[in-house]
Design a protein around this motif. Structure first.
Motif, PDB file in Angstrom:
ATOM      1  N   GLN A  18       1.377  -1.233  -0.369  1.00 34.30           N
ATOM      2  CA  GLN A  18      -0.309   0.285  -0.447  1.00 34.30           C
ATOM      3  C   GLN A  18       0.954   1.006   0.110  1.00 34.30           C
ATOM      4  O   GLN A  18       1.533   1.606   0.727  1.00 34.30           O
ATOM      5  N   ASN A  19       0.629   2.056  -0.331  1.00 34.57           N
ATOM      6  CA  ASN A  19       1.176   3.478  -1.331  1.00 34.57           C
ATOM      7  C   ASN A  19       0.258   4.176   0.339  1.00 34.57           C
ATOM      8  O   ASN A  19      -1.182   4.167  -1.178  1.00 34.57           O
ATOM      9  N   ILE A  20       0.639   5.271   0.534  1.00 37.46           N
ATOM     10  CA  ILE A  20      -0.214   6.175   1.290  1.00 37.46           C
ATOM     11  C   ILE A  20       0.280   8.200   0.843  1.00 37.46           C
ATOM     12  O   ILE A  20       1.519   8.354   1.029  1.00 37.46           O
ATOM     13  N   THR A  21      -0.447   8.771  -0.241  1.00 38.82           N
ATOM     14  CA  THR A  21       0.372   9.929  -0.236  1.00 38.82           C
ATOM     15  C   THR A  21      -0.454  10.993   0.211  1.00 38.82           C
ATOM     16  O   THR A  21      -1.809  10.938   0.436  1.00 38.82           O
ATOM     17  N   LEU A  22       0.083  11.909   0.057  1.00 39.43           N
ATOM     18  CA  LEU A  22      -0.811  13.244   0.398  1.00 39.43           C
ATOM     19  C   LEU A  22      -2.125  13.691  -0.418  1.00 39.43           C
ATOM     20  O   LEU A  22      -1.399  13.917  -2.097  1.00 39.43           O
ATOM     21  N   PRO A  23      -2.761  14.804  -0.619  1.00 42.35           N
ATOM     22  CA  PRO A  23      -4.225  14.735  -1.818  1.00 42.35           C
ATOM     23  C   PRO A  23      -3.290  15.733  -2.706  1.00 42.35           C
ATOM     24  O   PRO A  23      -2.857  16.384  -1.748  1.00 42.35           O
ATOM     25  N   GLY A  24      -3.735  16.380  -3.480  1.00 43.27           N
ATOM     26  CA  GLY A  24      -2.950  17.212  -4.444  1.00 43.27           C
ATOM     27  C   GLY A  24      -4.556  18.668  -4.634  1.00 43.27           C
ATOM     28  O   GLY A  24      -5.321  18.328  -3.583  1.00 43.27           O
ATOM     29  N   THR A  25      -4.143  19.584  -5.098  1.00 43.94           N
ATOM     30  CA  THR A  25      -4.837  20.690  -4.359  1.00 43.94           C
ATOM     31  C   THR A  25      -6.495  20.195  -5.163  1.00 43.94           C
ATOM     32  O   THR A  25      -6.105  19.869  -6.405  1.00 43.94           O
ATOM     33  N   GLY A  26      -7.034  20.732  -4.234  1.00 46.28           N
ATOM     34  CA  GLY A  26      -8.501  20.529  -4.668  1.00 46.28           C
ATOM     35  C   GLY A  26      -9.816  19.317  -4.449  1.00 46.28           C
ATOM     36  O   GLY A  26     -10.217  19.273  -4.611  1.00 46.28           O
ATOM     37  N   LEU A 114       1.187   1.112  15.795  1.00 40.92           N
ATOM     38  CA  LEU A 114       1.652   2.295  14.960  1.00 40.92           C
ATOM     39  C   LEU A 114       2.827   3.096  15.682  1.00 40.92           C
ATOM     40  O   LEU A 114       3.317   3.341  16.704  1.00 40.92           O
ATOM     41  N   ASP A 115       3.981   2.281  14.639  1.00 42.42           N
ATOM     42  CA  ASP A 115       5.440   2.991  14.562  1.00 42.42           C
ATOM     43  C   ASP A 115       6.163   2.652  13.501  1.00 42.42           C
ATOM     44  O   ASP A 115       5.549   3.242  12.810  1.00 42.42           O
ATOM     45  N   LYS A 116       7.379   3.797  13.759  1.00 38.53           N
ATOM     46  CA  LYS A 116       8.022   3.885  12.579  1.00 38.53           C
ATOM     47  C   LYS A 116       7.973   2.456  11.920  1.00 38.53           C
ATOM     48  O   LYS A 116       7.867   2.992   9.745  1.00 38.53           O
ATOM     49  N   ASP A 117       8.078   0.811  11.869  1.00 37.50           N
ATOM     50  CA  ASP A 117       7.992   0.311  10.950  1.00 37.50           C
ATOM     51  C   ASP A 117       7.029  -0.926  11.172  1.00 37.50           C
ATOM     52  O   ASP A 117       6.318  -1.133   9.342  1.00 37.50           O
ATOM     53  N   MET A 118       6.083  -0.474  11.012  1.00 31.29           N
ATOM     54  CA  MET A 118       4.829  -1.136  11.396  1.00 31.29           C
ATOM     55  C   MET A 118       3.424  -0.458  11.531  1.00 31.29           C
ATOM     56  O   MET A 118       3.531   0.077  12.756  1.00 31.29           O
ATOM     57  N   ALA A 121      -3.748  -2.828  11.751  1.00 32.03           N
ATOM     58  CA  ALA A 121      -5.380  -2.254  10.940  1.00 32.03           C
ATOM     59  C   ALA A 121      -6.106  -3.278  11.584  1.00 32.03           C
ATOM     60  O   ALA A 121      -5.765  -4.304  10.897  1.00 32.03           O
ATOM     61  N   ARG A 122      -7.362  -2.711  11.932  1.00 33.02           N
ATOM     62  CA  ARG A 122      -8.632  -3.316  11.559  1.00 33.02           C
ATOM     63  C   ARG A 122      -9.807  -3.123  10.758  1.00 33.02           C
ATOM     64  O   ARG A 122     -10.047  -1.335  10.510  1.00 33.02           O
ATOM     65  N   ALA A 123     -10.652  -3.723  10.178  1.00 29.18           N
ATOM     66  CA  ALA A 123     -11.441  -3.052   8.761  1.00 29.18           C
ATOM     67  C   ALA A 123     -12.663  -4.246   8.773  1.00 29.18           C
ATOM     68  O   ALA A 123     -12.501  -5.086  10.113  1.00 29.18           O
ATOM     69  N   PRO A 124     -13.892  -3.762   8.332  1.00 28.58           N
ATOM     70  CA  PRO A 124     -14.905  -4.217   8.652  1.00 28.58           C
ATOM     71  C   PRO A 124     -14.448  -5.932   8.403  1.00 28.58           C
ATOM     72  O   PRO A 124     -13.688  -6.509   7.565  1.00 28.58           O
ATOM     73  N   GLY A 125     -16.001  -7.476   8.996  1.00 30.09           N
ATOM     74  CA  GLY A 125     -15.447  -8.128   8.459  1.00 30.09           C
ATOM     75  C   GLY A 125     -14.619  -8.848   9.433  1.00 30.09           C
ATOM     76  O   GLY A 125     -14.095 -10.122   8.311  1.00 30.09           O
ATOM     77  N   ASP A 126     -14.068  -8.573  10.232  1.00 34.84           N
ATOM     78  CA  ASP A 126     -12.698  -9.029  11.529  1.00 34.84           C
ATOM     79  C   ASP A 126     -11.706  -8.788  10.835  1.00 34.84           C
ATOM     80  O   ASP A 126     -10.920 -10.060  10.835  1.00 34.84           O
ATOM     81  N   ASN A 127     -11.574  -7.921   9.598  1.00 31.51           N
ATOM     82  CA  ASN A 127     -10.170  -8.229   8.900  1.00 31.51           C
ATOM     83  C   ASN A 127      -8.759  -7.528   9.090  1.00 31.51           C
ATOM     84  O   ASN A 127      -9.857  -6.089  10.105  1.00 31.51           O
ATOM     85  N   VAL A 128      -7.563  -8.064  10.097  1.00 36.01           N
ATOM     86  CA  VAL A 128      -6.683  -7.305  10.646  1.00 36.01           C
ATOM     87  C   VAL A 128      -5.861  -7.787   9.013  1.00 36.01           C
ATOM     88  O   VAL A 128      -5.144  -8.723   8.734  1.00 36.01           O
ATOM     89  N   PHE A 129      -5.084  -6.229   9.201  1.00 34.66           N
ATOM     90  CA  PHE A 129      -4.042  -6.168   8.396  1.00 34.66           C
ATOM     91  C   PHE A 129      -2.598  -5.634   9.324  1.00 34.66           C
ATOM     92  O   PHE A 129      -2.623  -4.458  10.228  1.00 34.66           O
ATOM     93  N   VAL A 130      -1.512  -6.305   8.345  1.00 32.96           N
ATOM     94  CA  VAL A 130      -0.030  -6.284   9.067  1.00 32.96           C
ATOM     95  C   VAL A 130       0.894  -5.902   8.359  1.00 32.96           C
ATOM     96  O   VAL A 130       0.882  -5.922   7.162  1.00 32.96           O
ATOM     97  N   LEU A 131       1.284  -4.151   8.063  1.00 37.20           N
ATOM     98  CA  LEU A 131       1.899  -3.688   7.284  1.00 37.20           C
ATOM     99  C   LEU A 131       2.984  -3.222   7.519  1.00 37.20           C
ATOM    100  O   LEU A 131       3.481  -2.239   8.753  1.00 37.20           O
ATOM    101  N   VAL A 132       4.096  -3.778   7.351  1.00 39.84           N
ATOM    102  CA  VAL A 132       5.832  -3.231   7.364  1.00 39.84           C
ATOM    103  C   VAL A 132       6.091  -1.851   6.102  1.00 39.84           C
ATOM    104  O   VAL A 132       5.652  -2.597   4.868  1.00 39.84           O
ATOM    105  N   ARG A 133       6.551  -1.043   7.314  1.00 36.29           N
ATOM    106  CA  ARG A 133       7.278  -0.075   6.278  1.00 36.29           C
ATOM    107  C   ARG A 133       8.511  -0.412   5.673  1.00 36.29           C
ATOM    108  O   ARG A 133       9.797  -1.192   6.299  1.00 36.29           O
ATOM    109  N   VAL A 134       8.925  -0.713   3.908  1.00 33.30           N
ATOM    110  CA  VAL A 134       9.443  -0.834   3.224  1.00 33.30           C
ATOM    111  C   VAL A 134      10.112   0.428   2.622  1.00 33.30           C
ATOM    112  O   VAL A 134       9.381   1.730   1.691  1.00 33.30           O
TER     113      VAL A 134
END
Length: 136
Positions: A18-26, A114-118, A121-134
């Protein structure tokens, strides 16, 4: 859904990120999220050793709005698939990717750790996500 891509005949799931960015103008959101899944042909172990790797990417774009300290409300915007490499050669980005708008399905995700490397998160439907920063 990443798990459903794993049952598509003839392909295997590669990297998921997953890539997370800030939105553009507007833009009227706080974050722009891109969920990416790399797909390879099922015979990739054979073709990769003979002629180089072949890979496509499925990408889903979503807009996120921060609600409180833990929750991000998500509106999915579009999905698409594009070829990235064919037998070891990069596919030009100028080739169009197949895209489809999404009819604004909405959801949410709560960050429970949340820390600097991991991030966990939880989402609907009992989904759990573990994301590691690369970092690259």
């Amino acid at each position: 859904d990443v798990l459903s891509l794993g049952v598509v005949p003839g392909v295997q799931v590669g990297e998921v990120y997953q890539n997370i960015t800030l939105p553009g103008t507007g833009d009227s959101c706080d974050l722009v999220l891109y969920n990416v899944v790399e797909l390879e042909p099922f015979i990739a172990p054979i073709t990769n050793s003979i002629g180089g790797d072949t890979m496509s990417q499925v990408e889903v774009k979503a807009n996120g709005t921060i609600e409180g300290e833990m929750r991000v409300n998500i509106t999915f915007v579009r999905s698409g698939i594009a070829a990235r490499r064919f037998l070891g050669f990069d596919v030009p980005s100028s080739l169009p990717k197949l895209e489809a708008p999404l009819r604004s399905p909405v959801g949410w995700i709560d960050t429970t750790f949340l820390d600097k490397d991991m991030r966990i998160a939880r989402a609907p439907g009992d989904n759990v996500f573990v994301l590691v920063r690369v970092t690259t």
